[in-house]
Design an enzyme around this catalytic site. Structure first.
Site, short mmCIF file in Angstrom:
data_model
loop_
_atom_site.label_atom_id
_atom_site.label_comp_id
_atom_site.label_asym_id
_atom_site.label_seq_id
_atom_site.Cartn_x
_atom_site.Cartn_y
_atom_site.Cartn_z
N LEU A 490 63.92 24.90 81.98
CA LEU A 490 65.09 24.91 81.09
C LEU A 490 64.77 25.61 79.78
O LEU A 490 65.64 26.15 79.11
CB LEU A 490 65.53 23.48 80.80
CG LEU A 490 66.16 22.70 81.95
CD1 LEU A 490 66.29 21.24 81.57
CD2 LEU A 490 67.52 23.28 82.30
N GLY A 491 63.53 25.56 79.37
CA GLY A 491 63.16 26.18 78.10
C GLY A 491 61.86 25.59 77.62
O GLY A 491 61.18 24.87 78.36
N GLY A 494 59.20 21.52 71.71
CA GLY A 494 58.19 21.53 70.66
C GLY A 494 56.78 21.58 71.19
O GLY A 494 55.93 22.27 70.66
N PHE A 495 56.52 20.87 72.27
CA PHE A 495 55.13 20.82 72.70
C PHE A 495 54.90 21.19 74.17
O PHE A 495 53.85 20.93 74.72
CB PHE A 495 54.51 19.45 72.42
CG PHE A 495 55.29 18.29 72.97
CD1 PHE A 495 55.24 17.99 74.32
CD2 PHE A 495 56.07 17.50 72.13
CE1 PHE A 495 55.94 16.91 74.81
CE2 PHE A 495 56.76 16.43 72.63
CZ PHE A 495 56.71 16.13 73.97
N PRO A 497 56.78 23.06 78.11
CA PRO A 497 57.96 23.48 78.87
C PRO A 497 58.83 22.29 79.29
O PRO A 497 58.33 21.18 79.47
CB PRO A 497 57.35 24.15 80.11
CG PRO A 497 55.99 23.57 80.23
CD PRO A 497 55.53 23.23 78.86
N VAL A 498 60.14 22.56 79.44
CA VAL A 498 61.07 21.52 79.86
C VAL A 498 61.68 21.96 81.19
O VAL A 498 62.16 23.08 81.32
CB VAL A 498 62.19 21.32 78.82
CG1 VAL A 498 63.11 20.18 79.25
CG2 VAL A 498 61.63 21.05 77.45
N ASP A 608 63.01 18.95 61.92
CA ASP A 608 63.12 20.22 62.64
C ASP A 608 64.50 20.36 63.28
O ASP A 608 64.64 20.68 64.44
CB ASP A 608 62.01 20.34 63.69
CG ASP A 608 61.86 21.79 64.17
OD1 ASP A 608 62.34 22.71 63.46
OD2 ASP A 608 61.28 22.00 65.24
#
Ligand SMILES: *[C@@H]1O[C@H](CO)[C@@H](O)[C@H](O)[C@H]1NC(C)=O
Ligand SMILES: *[C@@H]1O[C@H](CO)[C@@H](O)[C@H](O)[C@H]1NC(C)=O
Ligand SMILES: *[C@@H]1O[C@H](CO)[C@@H](O)[C@H](O)[C@H]1NC(C)=O
Ligand SMILES: *[C@@H]1O[C@H](CO)[C@@H](O)[C@H](O)[C@H]1NC(C)=O
Ligand SMILES: *[C@@H]1O[C@H](CO)[C@@H](O)[C@H](O)[C@H]1NC(C)=O
Ligand SMILES: *[C@@H]1O[C@H](CO)[C@@H](O)[C@H](O)[C@H]1NC(C)=O
Ligand SMILES: *[C@@H]1O[C@H](CO)[C@@H](O)[C@H](O)[C@H]1NC(C)=O
Ligand SMILES: *[C@@H]1O[C@H](CO)[C@@H](O)[C@H](O)[C@H]1NC(C)=O
Ligand SMILES: *[C@@H]1O[C@H](CO)[C@@H](O)[C@H](O)[C@H]1NC(C)=O
Ligand SMILES: *[C@@H]1O[C@H](CO)[C@@H](O)[C@H](O)[C@H]1NC(C)=O
Ligand SMILES: *[C@@H]1O[C@H](CO)[C@@H](O)[C@H](O)[C@H]1NC(C)=O
Ligand SMILES: *[C@@H]1O[C@H](CO)[C@@H](O)[C@H](O)[C@H]1NC(C)=O
Length: 762
Positions: A490-491, A494-495, A497-498, A608
């Site tokens: 999916l993208g 912050g830490f 891949p999703v 953020d």
């Protein structure tokens, strides 16, 4: 009232003007106010200025008695307040309301006798009564505007937003609700409801003077015994304390929802919300929820669990007082201890291994009569052991250690949610202290939850508590994401891949996988767990569980069908975000932020906030995500300083970007940037590539100064009617512009503009 959508950005800005210049602007017609000399005669009514509530005369079903009441304008059967509860006008006789010579609000019968009065004895004689949009009828002293009486301090059976249910811990003075006698008779009924603030605030329903239902303790975020409080409909509640010892339970007014909680004649709390489409009230919560919820059904030292048959059992180490009656289902006598504790003995035994043990009961509403002491989770046990009168303890991050002496009353077990209770038992009851046996990964224990993929991880990892956070095994997640297939990516968060995934039960999830190489990532992973696992709000993404197995660390979230805001906003070919949706999104982000900053006791600074961290669900509701950099603020902390400035350029406030100083204001700054991006459809940072090197803020400021603000509005939402209108806003001050530094270090950066930029502070 219906949800109030602004049909154009123009209208929205106009509304802002109204908010900013809060006064009446001469348009207030006095139909919401009763002044001396104005007589409201049955069937006349007055209506609050926003047409939300109405005050007038009514008869309940099946009677000819007349009462003064306040009801929601949308439906005249939703009475939220009654004045003359025990003094009706009988036989449909025509009454009248006015402000009397002595300055009180009064009800007169046809003979002009006063049959009800607000009874303020020392009222100045120059007063007027006003019905507010909150449903509060206030009597004011005209000379100084002070409220000398208000219906909110004399409630009937209804709790509505902004009303305060109070308890003064010094005087015992309470503001409580009282049920109607029957559905047809508003006279004072048997049941009352209110706050009990001594020790730790709890909400009660009483039947006469006996407790009928108890909410469990308030932990700063929720009433811990109301498992539904995690649901979207129950947020916005808060408990406050003033200097004089008055503790208040209240709910914020969001302006968009008509809601009320009524204490029914049978002692049930029913919360409803108005559904404009159906033109009816939706029941969104009620209490007691079941037979186990009734106060003390199982007696002292008994515990209620609806899944068991019979539902009552004695706590471990206890047995029925009267076995015969207990077996017949008469549980009220409760239980007694079956073997004496170490403290009860006089043998001065030096055998330290034979000290008392604690038997753990999960997912409970903790007992009544709580004593509180500050302490960390692992300190409570010893504190309890060292005090012979301590018979049980529990811990809640928002409360600290909770202890009990004398008795354990009103314990119930839920299928999920609730707290852990540790009951002190004799050594012999549990035997030698057993080592904790971990639940094998991927082998769900059926008792925990209905989702068979979940098991509960009871483990500590560097001080981070995973208590109650469902654990998913690596195998299940690998399977759900088709072995983390690139097609399901999916993208990048912050830490790491999703991935999109689908569980065996069909539920769609998003899985954020910590990159094995990422050193910084582990800290952010822990941070996210700490921050978000305890928070629930409709505008925050919710964490469904985690996976900590071998080298793998993953977080599992609800899947957001409509993806992230930045994609929809900054791709000029996507036109799905009309003004109405955009307005909703701004409002929702604002609410989520308000919850983080104010309504959640923890006070969280996100640090953020940016469109790529705002996800949209199937109804286009925005949800703030990615709490890897969030910080929890203490109650007295207003700002903090960090040597490690982390965030995203373009959204960082200048004092943060340059000096490392962050506070709630840093998030508000980011929010402001996002609002401008939503209105303009332009990415703030995209300007950096421009020759003119102006940021969006500078661009907006320039347009503003030139009187050409309309040019800012995204052509995908602007309309001719918008262009034609003129607006007046207070003149803003020139903002400070944070320019992108050219030479500072950037440890990570990516071409897709969802970068986390980290630079070293000075
Ligand atoms: C009014 O009376 C009718 C007939 O006796 C009954 O069916 C109805 O339930 C009553 N209404 C209420 C609100 O009790
Ligand atoms: C208030 O109620 C009246 C009639 O009861 C209705 O005509 C009016 O539209 C209502 N106003 C709002 C804002 O619902
Ligand atoms: C109500 O009116 C009826 C007939 O009109 C009368 O018989 C009755 O006494 C009245 N009740 C009261 C309480 O005044
Ligand atoms: C007002 O005072 C009178 C006389 O003391 C009393 O009978 C009445 O119940 C009071 N009314 C209210 C609403 O408290
Ligand atoms: C009336 O008296 C009470 C106590 O005697 C006081 O708290 C209140 O402020 C007074 N109200 C006015 C309007 O003077
Ligand atoms: C009541 O107070 C208002 C505001 O101070 C004042 O304008 C008005 O003249 C007063 N009315 C009376 C009858 O004293
Ligand atoms: C309320 O208390 C009365 C006795 O005081 C009892 O008869 C009644 O059943 C109770 N009501 C409920 C709903 O528990
Ligand atoms: C607390 O009490 C003092 C004196 O009695 C009063 O002046 C003050 O307004 C009270 N504060 C609140 C918040 O009620
Ligand atoms: C109490 O009455 C309400 C309706 O007035 C009903 O919905 C609710 O189920 C009743 N609760 C119990 C426990 O009977
Ligand atoms: C009321 O309930 C219906 C379905 O039961 C739901 O679709 C609707 O959104 C609800 N409305 C509100 C305002 O909660
Ligand atoms: C339980 O203990 C509390 C104080 O610890 C006491 O006030 C209460 O009366 C006790 N209840 C019973 C039923 O013993
Ligand atoms: C993996 O998925 C397949 C098909 O969807 C299913 O048959 C299998 O049981 C799953 N394995 C695990 C460990 O969940």
């Amino acid at each position: 009232m219906t949800r109030n959508f602004y049909t154009s950005p123009k209208q929205f800005l106009k509304h802002l003007v109204v908010i900013l210049s809060i006064s009446c602007l001469g348009s207030c017609i006095e139909t919401d106010t009763i002044t001396k000399g104005l007589v409201i005669e049955d069937p006349e009514t007055i209506v609050s200025s926003g047409k939300i509530y109405r005050l007038g005369f009514f008869s309940p079903a099946n009677t000819t008695n007349r009462y003064i009441g306040i009801w929601n304008n949308v439906s005249d059967t939703s009475i939220v307040w009654v004045a003359n509860r025990d003094k009706p006008l009988v036989n449909n006789s025509i009454g009248a309301i006015t402000v009397s010579e002595d300055g009180n609000i009064v009800l007169m019968n046809p003979e002009k006798e006063i049959i009800w009065s607000s009874n303020v004895s020392n009222s100045s004689r120059n007063t007027s009564a006003q019905l507010l949009d909150t449903g509060n009828l206030v009597l004011r002293d005209n000379s100084n505007g002070r409220v000398i009486w208000e219906s909110f301090r004399h409630p009937a059976d209804a709790f509505v937003p902004t009303m305060k249910i109070t308890d003064n811990i010094n005087t015992g003075e309470k503001v409580t609700l009282t049920s109607w006698r029957t559905l047809e008779n508003p006279d004072f009924g048997d049941f009352s409801a209110g706050l009990q603030a001594l020790s730790i605030p709890q909400v009660f329903i009483w039947n006469g003077s006996r407790p009928h239902w108890r909410s469990g303790p308030w932990n700063g975020l929720i009433l811990t015994g109301v498992t539904d409080m995690y649901a979207v409909y129950l947020d916005g509640y808060s408990v406050t304390r003033d200097n004089n010892g008055t503790v208040s339970f209240t709910r914020a007014y969001y302006g968009d929802l008509l809601m009320k909680v009524i204490l029914k004649p049978n002692g049930s709390f029913i919360q409803t919300m108005w559904d404009e489409a159906k033109r009816d009230w939706n029941v969104t919560w009620f209490a007691p929820i079941d037979a186990c919820d009734v106060y003390g059904v199982c007696g002292n030292f008994g515990s209620c669990n609806l899944r068991n048959s019979p539902m009552c059992s004695c706590l471990k180490g206890y047995e029925p007082v009267n076995k015969k009656e207990w077996d017949k289902g008469n549980w009220r006598d409760g239980c007694v201890r079956s073997s004496s504790l170490q403290c009860d003995r006089n043998d001065n035994s030096s055998d330290k291994s034979r000290v008392d043990r604690f038997s753990k009961l999960t997912n409970v509403k903790v007992p009544d009569f709580i004593e509180v002491s500050q302490g960390m989770r692992d300190e409570c046990e010893n504190m309890c052991l060292q005090n012979c009168s301590c018979i049980a303890y529990s811990h809640d991050t928002g409360i600290g250690c909770m202890f009990w002496r004398d008795n354990l009353t009103d314990v119930r077990q839920y299928p999920s949610g609730g707290s852990d209770l540790y009951v002190r038992v004799a050594y012999s009851v549990l035997g030698a202290k057993r080592k904790f046996k971990p639940v094998p990964y991927g082998k769900p224990e059926e008792a925990f939850t209905s989702d068979s993929n979940e098991i509960i991880l009871r483990d500590d990892m560097d001080g981070v508590s995973f208590d109650d956070l469902p654990l998913y095994s690596f195998e299940i997640l690998a399977n759900a994401t088709e072995q983390f297939a690139t097609a399901n990516l999916l993208g990048k968060g912050g830490f790491g891949p999703v991935y999109k995934g689908k569980l065996a039960n069909g539920k769609e999830i998003a899985v954020k996988r910590l990159s094995r190489t990422s050193g910084q990532g582990l800290q952010e992973f822990m941070n996210e767990v700490v921050v978000i696992s305890k928070l629930q709000h409709r505008n925050l993404v919710s964490l469904l569980g985690c996976c900590v197995q071998k080298e793998e660390k993953m977080l599992i979230y609800e899947f957001m069908v409509n993806g992230s805001l930045d994609v929809l906003l900054f791709d000029p070919t996507i036109r799905t975000l009309d003004w109405r949706k955009r307005f909703n999104i701004m409002e929702g982000i604002g609410r989520g932020l308000l919850y983080l900053h104010r309504d959640s006791r923890l006070r969280i600074i996100h640090r953020d906030l940016k469109p790529s961290n705002v996800l949209l669900d199937e109804n286009w509701n925005p949800k703030i995500s990615d709490f890897g950099m969030a910080r929890i603020f203490g109650a007295r902390e207003d700002q903090a300083n960090t040597a490690r400035v982390a965030g995203t350029y373009g959204y960082m406030s200048p004092e943060y970007a340059m000096g490392g100083i962050f506070s709630e204001k840093s998030d508000v700054f980011s929010f402001g940037v996002i609002v401008l991006e939503i209105i303009s459809g332009i990415r703030n940072t995209s300007f950096y590539d421009d020759e003119m090197a102006l940021s969006l803020l500078e661009h907006v400021w320039k347009l503003w100064s030139e009187g050409n603000f309309e040019a800012l509005i995204d052509e995908r939402i602007s309309s001719p009617s918008f262009q034609a209108e003129i607006i007046h806003l207070p003149v803003p001050e020139q903002p400070a512009f944070a320019k992108k530094p050219s030479s500072q270090s950037q440890t990570t950066s990516s071409s897709n503009n969802v970068s986390i930029t980290v630079l070293d502070g000075r």
